[in-house]
Design a protein around this motif. Structure first.
Motif, PDB file in Angstrom:
ATOM      1  N   ALA A  23       0.826  -1.194   0.000  1.00 27.06           N
ATOM      2  CA  ALA A  23       0.000   0.000   0.000  1.00 27.06           C
ATOM      3  C   ALA A  23       0.855   1.236   0.000  1.00 27.06           C
ATOM      4  O   ALA A  23       1.784   1.353   0.757  1.00 27.06           O
ATOM      5  CB  ALA A  23      -0.884  -0.012   1.229  1.00 27.06           C
ATOM      6  N   ALA A  24       0.520   2.163  -0.873  1.00 26.71           N
ATOM      7  CA  ALA A  24       1.320   3.381  -0.958  1.00 26.71           C
ATOM      8  C   ALA A  24       0.666   4.335  -1.912  1.00 26.71           C
ATOM      9  O   ALA A  24      -0.199   3.981  -2.679  1.00 26.71           O
ATOM     10  CB  ALA A  24       2.720   3.071  -1.451  1.00 26.71           C
ATOM     11  N   ASP A 620      -3.644  15.962   0.874  1.00 27.15           N
ATOM     12  CA  ASP A 620      -3.085  14.615   1.005  1.00 27.15           C
ATOM     13  C   ASP A 620      -4.243  13.623   1.131  1.00 27.15           C
ATOM     14  O   ASP A 620      -4.521  13.097   2.209  1.00 27.15           O
ATOM     15  CB  ASP A 620      -2.169  14.545   2.231  1.00 27.15           C
ATOM     16  CG  ASP A 620      -1.421  13.219   2.317  1.00 27.15           C
ATOM     17  OD1 ASP A 620      -1.683  12.328   1.486  1.00 27.15           O
ATOM     18  OD2 ASP A 620      -0.571  13.080   3.219  1.00 27.15           O
ATOM     19  N   PRO A 621      -4.959  13.359   0.008  1.00 26.24           N
ATOM     20  CA  PRO A 621      -6.130  12.488   0.098  1.00 26.24           C
ATOM     21  C   PRO A 621      -5.796  11.051   0.486  1.00 26.24           C
ATOM     22  O   PRO A 621      -6.624  10.362   1.090  1.00 26.24           O
ATOM     23  CB  PRO A 621      -6.727  12.554  -1.311  1.00 26.24           C
ATOM     24  CG  PRO A 621      -5.592  12.967  -2.193  1.00 26.24           C
ATOM     25  CD  PRO A 621      -4.733  13.865  -1.360  1.00 26.24           C
ATOM     26  N   TYR A 622      -4.592  10.606   0.137  1.00 21.99           N
ATOM     27  CA  TYR A 622      -4.217   9.230   0.481  1.00 21.99           C
ATOM     28  C   TYR A 622      -4.199   9.019   1.991  1.00 21.99           C
ATOM     29  O   TYR A 622      -4.859   8.132   2.532  1.00 21.99           O
ATOM     30  CB  TYR A 622      -2.853   8.911  -0.128  1.00 21.99           C
ATOM     31  CG  TYR A 622      -2.219   7.657   0.416  1.00 21.99           C
ATOM     32  CD1 TYR A 622      -2.791   6.414   0.183  1.00 21.99           C
ATOM     33  CD2 TYR A 622      -1.039   7.714   1.147  1.00 21.99           C
ATOM     34  CE1 TYR A 622      -2.210   5.252   0.681  1.00 21.99           C
ATOM     35  CE2 TYR A 622      -0.453   6.568   1.645  1.00 21.99           C
ATOM     36  CZ  TYR A 622      -1.043   5.342   1.413  1.00 21.99           C
ATOM     37  OH  TYR A 622      -0.474   4.203   1.906  1.00 21.99           O
ATOM     38  N   ASN A 623      -3.444   9.847   2.700  1.00 28.50           N
ATOM     39  CA  ASN A 623      -3.382   9.680   4.144  1.00 28.50           C
ATOM     40  C   ASN A 623      -4.699  10.066   4.807  1.00 28.50           C
ATOM     41  O   ASN A 623      -5.048   9.542   5.868  1.00 28.50           O
ATOM     42  CB  ASN A 623      -2.216  10.487   4.715  1.00 28.50           C
ATOM     43  CG  ASN A 623      -0.895   9.771   4.520  1.00 28.50           C
ATOM     44  OD1 ASN A 623      -0.728   8.631   4.938  1.00 28.50           O
ATOM     45  ND2 ASN A 623       0.047  10.426   3.858  1.00 28.50           N
ATOM     46  N   ALA A 624      -5.466  10.970   4.190  1.00 29.66           N
ATOM     47  CA  ALA A 624      -6.804  11.258   4.706  1.00 29.66           C
ATOM     48  C   ALA A 624      -7.687  10.020   4.608  1.00 29.66           C
ATOM     49  O   ALA A 624      -8.503   9.743   5.505  1.00 29.66           O
ATOM     50  CB  ALA A 624      -7.429  12.421   3.936  1.00 29.66           C
ATOM     51  N   SER A 649     -16.172   2.759   3.224  1.00 25.37           N
ATOM     52  CA  SER A 649     -16.444   2.755   1.782  1.00 25.37           C
ATOM     53  C   SER A 649     -15.824   3.977   1.115  1.00 25.37           C
ATOM     54  O   SER A 649     -15.272   3.877   0.003  1.00 25.37           O
ATOM     55  CB  SER A 649     -17.958   2.731   1.539  1.00 25.37           C
ATOM     56  OG  SER A 649     -18.529   1.538   2.051  1.00 25.37           O
ATOM     57  N   GLY A 650     -15.895   5.132   1.774  1.00 19.93           N
ATOM     58  CA  GLY A 650     -15.269   6.317   1.212  1.00 19.93           C
ATOM     59  C   GLY A 650     -13.766   6.166   1.098  1.00 19.93           C
ATOM     60  O   GLY A 650     -13.160   6.540   0.085  1.00 19.93           O
ATOM     61  N   ALA A 651     -13.154   5.625   2.141  1.00 18.83           N
ATOM     62  CA  ALA A 651     -11.706   5.405   2.104  1.00 18.83           C
ATOM     63  C   ALA A 651     -11.339   4.397   1.021  1.00 18.83           C
ATOM     64  O   ALA A 651     -10.342   4.567   0.300  1.00 18.83           O
ATOM     65  CB  ALA A 651     -11.223   4.914   3.465  1.00 18.83           C
ATOM     66  N   ARG A 656      -8.413   2.431  -3.646  1.00 16.05           N
ATOM     67  CA  ARG A 656      -8.379   1.643  -4.883  1.00 16.05           C
ATOM     68  C   ARG A 656      -7.806   2.471  -6.023  1.00 16.05           C
ATOM     69  O   ARG A 656      -7.107   1.954  -6.898  1.00 16.05           O
ATOM     70  CB  ARG A 656      -9.784   1.174  -5.239  1.00 16.05           C
ATOM     71  CG  ARG A 656     -10.333   0.020  -4.417  1.00 16.05           C
ATOM     72  CD  ARG A 656     -11.578  -0.535  -5.095  1.00 16.05           C
ATOM     73  NE  ARG A 656     -12.334  -1.456  -4.277  1.00 16.05           N
ATOM     74  CZ  ARG A 656     -12.035  -2.754  -4.117  1.00 16.05           C
ATOM     75  NH1 ARG A 656     -10.953  -3.240  -4.690  1.00 16.05           N
ATOM     76  NH2 ARG A 656     -12.805  -3.522  -3.383  1.00 16.05           N
ATOM     77  N   GLY A 657      -8.094   3.758  -6.018  1.00 15.60           N
ATOM     78  CA  GLY A 657      -7.630   4.621  -7.098  1.00 15.60           C
ATOM     79  C   GLY A 657      -6.134   4.790  -7.152  1.00 15.60           C
ATOM     80  O   GLY A 657      -5.595   5.179  -8.194  1.00 15.60           O
TER      81      GLY A 657
END
Length: 751
Positions: A23-24, A620-624, A649-651, A656-657
């Protein structure tokens, strides 16, 4: 290595060879195995042997090796043989020719290692070789054990039922070889200039390879010339191979020189080679006079530019090179007013003269005797200043290209200015995108490590720490913990030699993160605390605040949750005050993770929500999204199932993106819990199964086992998509809940 503090639950992550993709935040095109992949009987098989070349008149030797193999198989034992002999006598050629023939009988793969008896960097460490073997056998990088003995034990376990071929080339001692022997029905061949009598207890069959008989050497010369000169000048051909002492390397080199001059009589080469024997003492090369004489003659026949490249390659601290390295070494010739030849064309000239070996696309290496000859010619024909300047240009080229790769992988993070020599500084073209940058760093890693080790003794300590710094993205994503430790150990020594406090802090914090990855948590804490002291003395408040987060990670890994919570809380306050709100948000996410582990979901939710808001504000949407997983888990603990599903589900959509498989798996596992508590068993099974497949794909056995247990309760065995090649592979002591991820482990320092 520059970095931000890490938040929450993430793994040190990134793109990894094989099927393991952690994951990254991943930039560029990365293709991963989906969670619905069909089960694989075992991981991709390793086929690592270099290509075979034509073998002349070694029929008797091959038959003896075959008899030993058959005898060992009849007794139910693995076959082990060692071939010794002079340099250039054809040990590796014999080994490759025989072992390639065995592929149908040994379908589980081929492993190869150059043990580096003649390497300028010194003999290979068996522990590092084992790391490569384990990766080749499908062990995810993060599961490679840290201790050499544990690696050897795992290697024996993984090979216990496999029919493998293993070539251990250019060994130094039996002690170096012993840990690399597989555990099953395999064939292992060792080559060495020394007899491996120390392997007698392992049932090793010893073979000493003699030079070719005159008839066979003449046959090899005829094959090299590929014309009728040997047939029409038979006496001269026999005289020539006699001067080569029957050594295949010498015959090939002399033959290559004649092949390039189709109208030259063999007797001309005989006369020149006979005269050359009288000048051999000028070249201190192990082996036979025939090799040295043939090499010197071939060298004298090279065009001037090719000859200069040949001798400058002799001062390369690594063992492989391509046109980029050649261009850097020759860059000092620019501006002479004459048109320069293409470095790739010059390498072709050396290849045609049998002076370099082609080992891949634009990849070459010397036979060890040839490298020694090239180094001797450099010492004789280049000034000390010219040699030093060439090595510095080469080091600068590697540093500039590694830095560009670093920027490609982590474009958000500013880097400290690099310092180069007088130049010119050339940068290699490795292509576009994160994957290309990572692949270049990994391909060149042995050469980069050789430059790091060489730099301080060559009077360029700044290259050592800066190159170690630039390798950070590779280490984070593809692990290479042995090299990580070695690079930052050398870089730290270089920074201290320079009295560069900020460089020293970089090496301490980045090296400390590597120690966390290796499971040396106490050592990591010591390094973080030393960096904190230096930052405080230097007056760098931001750097000191960042060490709070690093120290918190170490305490969390050591199970000291109270100490970790205190450090994360301080970091969450001090980092924004020093101007880094995003890092403060990550610290708050770390604190939320600790609160959840302490059984305080309400406080975890409060900290997690604050962290998420800060991270969204910092773009920083990933860490959010990772904070969203934590909020979902906190809701599950409080039995707020609908709210938990909304967070998760939002995360999941965000994660996935960006192909963040590990975090996707964690979100799916929690969604499975929510579905199970709602009584939606089929949906729970689907979530758990996909989570299990992803945990297996990224090499996380502990959470995978937890999900598998949940599937068993629901009536599923949970084996879909799991490779059986990792039997007995245990997590290497890395806590899933607290390992830094690739987006949060680059230290950012001022200056």
């Amino acid at each position: 290595m520059r970095g931000q503090e890490r938040g929450g639950h993430n793994e040190l992550s990134g793109v990894v060879h094989g099927a393991s993709v952690q994951a990254a935040v991943v930039h560029g095109d990365v293709h991963i195995r989906s969670g619905t992949a069909a089960p694989q009987p075992r991981s991709p098989l390793p086929w690592q042997l270099p290509p075979a070349v034509h073998l002349t008149d070694r029929t008797a030797e091959v038959e003896r090796l075959e008899r030993h193999r058959a005898l060992a198989a009849g007794r139910g034992h693995p076959a082990l043989a060692a071939v010794s002999g002079l340099g250039g006598v054809g040990k590796t050629t014999l080994a490759l020719s025989w072992l390639h023939r065995l592929r149908p009988d040994y379908p589980d793969g081929q492993l190869y290692a150059d043990l580096g008896a003649q390497s300028p960097a010194g003999p290979a460490d068996p522990a590092e070789v084992l790391s490569g073997f384990l990766r080749g056998l499908g062990v995810p990088p993060q599961q490679v054990p840290y201790a050499g003995a544990e690696r050897a034990a795992l290697y024996r376990s993984l090979t216990a039922e496999r029919a493998l071929v293993v070539l251990l080339d250019d060994a130094v001692t039996a002690a170096q070889v012993r840990p690399l022997l597989p555990g099953g029905p395999s064939v292992t061949l060792v080559t060495s200039r020394r007899r491996m009598s120390g392997l007698a207890l392992e049932g090793c069959y010893q073979m000493h390879l003699e030079p070719l008989a005159p008839e066979a050497a003449v046959e090899l010369l005829a094959l090299t010339l590929a014309d009728d000169r040997v047939a029409t000048q038979a006496d001269d051909a026999r005289a020539l191979v006699g001067l080569c002492a029957g050594l295949p390397l010498a015959v090939r080199v002399a033959g290559a020189r004649l092949a390039a001059r189709p109208h030259r009589q063999i007797n001309t080469m005989v006369q020149a080679l006979a005269a050359e024997h009288g000048r051999l003492d000028a070249l201190a090369i192990d082996g036979d006079h025939g090799v040295r004489a043939a090499l010197d003659l071939s060298y004298r026949g090279l065009p001037d530019e090719a000859a200069r490249l040949y001798r400058l390659l002799g001062v390369h601290p690594g063992t492989e090179f391509g046109s980029g390295a050649a261009a850097a070494l020759l860059a000092g010739d620019a501006g002479t007013g004459t048109e320069q030849s293409d470095p790739g064309d010059l390498l072709d000239v050396l290849h045609d003269a049998n002076l370099v070996t082609d080992v891949g696309e634009d990849r070459y290496r010397f036979h060890d005797l040839v490298r020694l000859h090239a180094a001797a010619r450099a010492a004789q024909d280049e000034t000390a200043g010219a040699r030093a300047a060439a090595v510095r240009r080469l080091a600068d080229s590697y540093l500039a290209t590694a830095t560009r790769a670093e920027e490609t992988i982590d474009p958000r993070h500013p880097l400290r200015e690099r310092s180069f020599g007088p130049g010119p500084v050339l940068t290699e073209d490795f292509g576009e995108g994160v994957q290309a940058a990572l692949d270049w760093l990994e391909r060149e890693l042995p050469q980069l490590m050789a430059v790091i080790r060489h730099a301080r003794t060559a009077g360029a300590p700044e290259v050592a720490w800066q190159l170690a710094d630039a390798l950070g993205p590779l280490f984070i994503r593809r692990k290479h913990y042995d090299h990580w430790h070695a690079a930052y150990t050398e870089g730290l020594a270089a920074a201290r030699e320079l009295c560069d406090t900020m460089a020293e802090c970089r090496m301490l914090t980045s090296g400390g993160l590597g120690e966390l990855g290796r499971g040396h948590h106490e050592r990591a804490l010591e390094m973080f605390e030393e960096a904190a002291r230096l930052f405080a003395e230097y007056g760098d408040e931001l750097g000191h605040a960042r060490t709070l987060n690093y120290r918190g990670l170490a305490h969390q890994r050591l199970g000291r949750l109270d100490e970790a919570a205190d450090l994360f809380a301080r970091a969450a306050v001090e980092l924004p005050r020093c101007g880094d709100r995003r890092a403060g948000g990550l610290a708050r996410l770390n604190a939320a993770d600790v609160e959840l582990a302490r059984g305080r979901p309400e406080q975890a939710a409060t900290d997690g929500a604050e962290a998420r808001a800060t991270l969204l504000a910092a773009d920083d949407p990933y860490n959010a999204a990772r904070a969203g997983i934590l909020l979902g888990r906190a809701c599950l603990r409080r039995e707020r199932l609908d709210e938990a599903e909304r967070w998760l589900s939002g995360a999941l959509t965000v994660l996935r993106g960006v192909a963040a498989d590990y975090e996707v798996a964690r979100a799916l596992e929690s969604l499975g819990e929510a579905a199970e508590q709602h009584g939606r068993r089929a949906l729970a099974r689907d979530h758990y199964q996909e989570a299990l497949d992803l945990y297996v794909a990224v090499g996380r056995p502990e959470p995978a086992e937890g999900v598998r247990a949940r599937l068993r309760v629901l009536g599923e065995d949970g084996t879909s998509g799991e490779s059986t090649s990792g039997t007995g592979v245990l997590d290497a002591g890395v806590s899933d809940a607290s390992f830094p991820d690739e987006s949060t482990t680059h230290e950012e320092t001022t200056g």
